[in-house]
Design an enzyme around this catalytic site. Structure first.
Site, short mmCIF file in Angstrom:
data_model
loop_
_atom_site.label_atom_id
_atom_site.label_comp_id
_atom_site.label_asym_id
_atom_site.label_seq_id
_atom_site.Cartn_x
_atom_site.Cartn_y
_atom_site.Cartn_z
N ASP A 1 -8.43 -1.55 -5.88
CA ASP A 1 -8.01 -0.68 -6.98
C ASP A 1 -6.51 -0.47 -6.86
OD1 ASP A 1 -8.00 1.18 -9.10
OD2 ASP A 1 -8.52 2.86 -7.78
N TYR B 1 -8.07 3.73 -11.55
CA TYR B 1 -9.33 3.33 -12.18
C TYR B 1 -9.31 1.85 -12.59
CZ TYR B 1 -8.90 8.39 -12.68
OH TYR B 1 -8.66 9.73 -12.45
N HIS B 2 -8.62 1.04 -11.80
CA HIS B 2 -8.52 -0.40 -12.06
C HIS B 2 -9.34 -1.18 -11.02
CE1 HIS B 2 -4.33 0.18 -14.20
NE2 HIS B 2 -5.34 0.66 -14.89
N TYR B 3 -10.60 -0.87 -10.93
CA TYR B 3 -11.45 -1.46 -9.90
C TYR B 3 -11.64 -2.96 -10.14
CZ TYR B 3 -12.50 3.51 -10.20
OH TYR B 3 -12.39 4.88 -10.29
#
Length: 586
Positions: A323, A516-518
């Site tokens: 992330d 929140y960039h998994y």
């Protein structure tokens, strides 16, 4: 822009689904809406799209600011806590999208496609078909560029609207740009392969010509598409996949026969729908591996611990979780240069609401980050000053120039921060870690698909990540200093005590948070890779004949960009792959 007009949309209830479809797409988010549209273009094929959230397309659901996660009512977000993160001493909040459009309904609408060298590195690592030149047509296929100047590297006929705006809506960004011009190169367009890979960049947004959020739902599945294809494209909302149903082929490979589906709020209604051709998982980097694990595909030891029958021992499922990490800072600035003015001054709120309803412009566009800096930590001195930048360092095709940090100036910061003057504006310089070396993991919490998985992000677990984040904090302090030297009135609120390593480490540990960039929990790589892969270069899950994954979980590593543009391109690429493969089969 009249806010209270709605349209009745054709959807299919769980109990009314057909017994069988050619394609079943699980997850109606960023990629799922793309696949549903593209695969249903063939009138001879039937497609089912399953989404656990709703299909709301009201005014509030279209307005960028009111749907951005941090300013929304959280209706379109699935929120849960990670496990305890040892290296920052606490858990963090995990957020995924909920409803058609997924995260594209709640993100900041930032649209960046990444650096050519990153995709070329994937290709050089053996990912056939994944070079920049091979991916670029799919970025263009998804996009309609709305800028005044026609840019050759953008798409002009795609479903997704992408815009950039003249000037800035928040005056604080004028001061940021002036400071950046003194010390950093300018990136004219991240879509351009001739622009530098590092520097400052005027942001582009997935917002349409009327100022509405161009989510994957609104862009790819508008009313006319749904209505015209209602006999072959079924969209079922409020439903989730419990598990995938498998059988063995004669050659020992595994075939997915269908999907067991239940209502999101009830255990009573459950159906199994068969797949004639393929099942495509588009649930995102947290929910896709969860569904695979529930279905018996994953690390054998974990499946046995959870009493799940092992269908495929796939050690990479749920591993390598990455992330982007962000560390917010805070400053006071002039009140009317900040979104905070709209929150504490009713007259500003009325003005901006009028501008949005009448002209589709202004602060309700949600352009909170109107400019972004992409940079290399190796070019930042201990005092924050930027080293001399050679022409070689700007080459976007050189893998050494892939930016490892970003700075996201923001027109608002935390009003609850100690020392914040709430009668002045609030502004943030937020450094972020792009080329993450820390890797976490995902495991099942329970066998209930409605429960959140157990996510360990493992933030700042490597020295490389801590060194890069120190550089990001130093660069943000340097840009703030340049702004003050030029006369812009910034006052520090939440910043490190000094630029010494110990103070920077203490600050980042206390403030580090998720972007929140998994990604990368079902990596595209061979099974025998040192970091075992889950899918091949054609998106197919290793060991299966008709199961594919299309979302950020397949990225070999988290990309040095906001991921939504890449997910659109990946989904377009996969739809093209599937359509061509089934055309060859006749």
């Amino acid at each position: 822009m009249w806010p209270f007009t709605t349209t009745v949309r054709p959807f299919v209830a769980l109990e009314d689904l057909s017994v069988e479809y050619d394609f079943i797409v699980v997850g109606g988010g960023n990629a799922g809406c793309v696949l549903a549209r593209r695969l249903s273009e063939d009138p001879s094929k039937t497609v089912l799209l399953i989404e656990r959230g709703d299909d709301d397309d009201s005014w509030f659901a279209r307005t960028p600011l009111t749907t951005t996660y941090q300013f929304s009512d959280k209706k379109y977000s699935n929120v849960f806590s990670s496990v305890f993160e040892n290296h920052i001493g606490r858990s963090v909040t995990c957020v995924t999208g909920l409803g058609l459009g997924g995260c594209t309904r709640i993100n900041g609408c930032q649209y960046t496609c990444g650096v050519p060298a990153e995709f070329d590195a994937w290709s050089q690592d053996g990912r056939n078909g994944w070079s920049y030149a091979e991916l670029k047509p799919f970025f263009q296929r998804s996009e309609t560029w709305l800028g005044r100047d026609r840019r050759e590297y953008h798409g002009h006929c795609g479903p997704l609207s992408v815009a950039s705006y003249e000037g800035y809506y928040y005056k604080c960004f004028e001061a940021v740009e002036k400071a950046c011009q003194l010390i950093l190169p300018r990136i004219g367009d991240t879509h351009s392969p001739v622009d530098p890979s590092i520097g400052w960049y005027k942001m582009q947004f997935t917002i349409d010509s009327s100022g509405r959020r161009s989510s994957s739902y609104r862009a790819y599945l508008p009313m006319d598409i749904l209505a015209s294809r209602k006999d072959r494209l079924h969209v079922c909302t409020g439903a989730l996949a419990r598990k995938l149903c498998f059988s063995r082929n004669n050659d020992g490979s595994t075939c997915v026969n269908g999907v067991e589906i239940q209502g999101i709020n009830s255990d009573d209604v459950s159906v199994t729908v068969q797949a004639k051709c393929e099942v495509i998982l588009c649930c995102g980097a947290l929910r896709t591996p969860q569904l695979l694990l529930l279905s018996g595909v994953g690390p054998k030891k974990h499946l046995q611990e959870m009493n799940v029958d092992v269908v495929l021992d796939s050690p990479g499922v749920g591993e390598h979780l990455q992330d982007h990490l962000i560390v917010p800072t805070g400053y006071n600035c002039p009140l009317f240069d900040s979104l905070w003015a709209m929150i504490i001054r009713p007259t500003v709120l009325i003005r901006e609401l009028y501008n949005y309803l009448q002209y589709g412009s202004g602060w309700f566009l949600g352009t909170l980050v109107e400019l972004e800096i992409f940079f290399l930590s190796s070019l930042i001195e201990k005092d924050g000053r930027v080293k001399s930048i050679s022409r070689e360092r700007e080459d976007p095709f050189n893998a050494e120039n892939i930016p490892d940090i970003a700075i996201l100036p923001c027109s608002i910061s935390d009003p609850s921060a100690e020392g914040a003057n709430k009668w002045r504006g609030l502004f943030g310089f937020n450094p972020a870690l792009l080329r993450v070396t820390s890797r976490g993991s995902l495991r099942l919490r329970s066998l209930d698909p409605r429960d959140a998985p157990l996510c360990k992000l493992n933030y700042l677990s490597t020295l490389e990540d801590r060194v890069a984040m120190r550089a990001g904090l130093r660069l943000s302090a340097e840009i703030a200093r340049q702004m003050c030297d030029a006369g812009y009135p910034l006052k520090e609120i939440s910043v490190p005590k000094s630029l010494e390593d110990a103070d920077l480490d203490s600050f980042m540990q206390g403030r580090a948070d998720s972007m929140y960039h998994y990604s990368s929990t079902c990596r595209m790589a061979p099974l025998d890779d040192p970091l075992p892969g889950v899918v091949n270069d054609d998106f197919r899950v290793h060991g299966t004949t008709n199961l594919r994954i299309v979302d950020a979980s397949i990225f070999p590593a988290v990309p040095a960009a906001h991921p939504q543009a890449l997910v659109y391109a990946v989904a377009e690429k996969c739809s093209d792959t599937i359509v061509k493969s089934h055309a060859l089969l006749g």
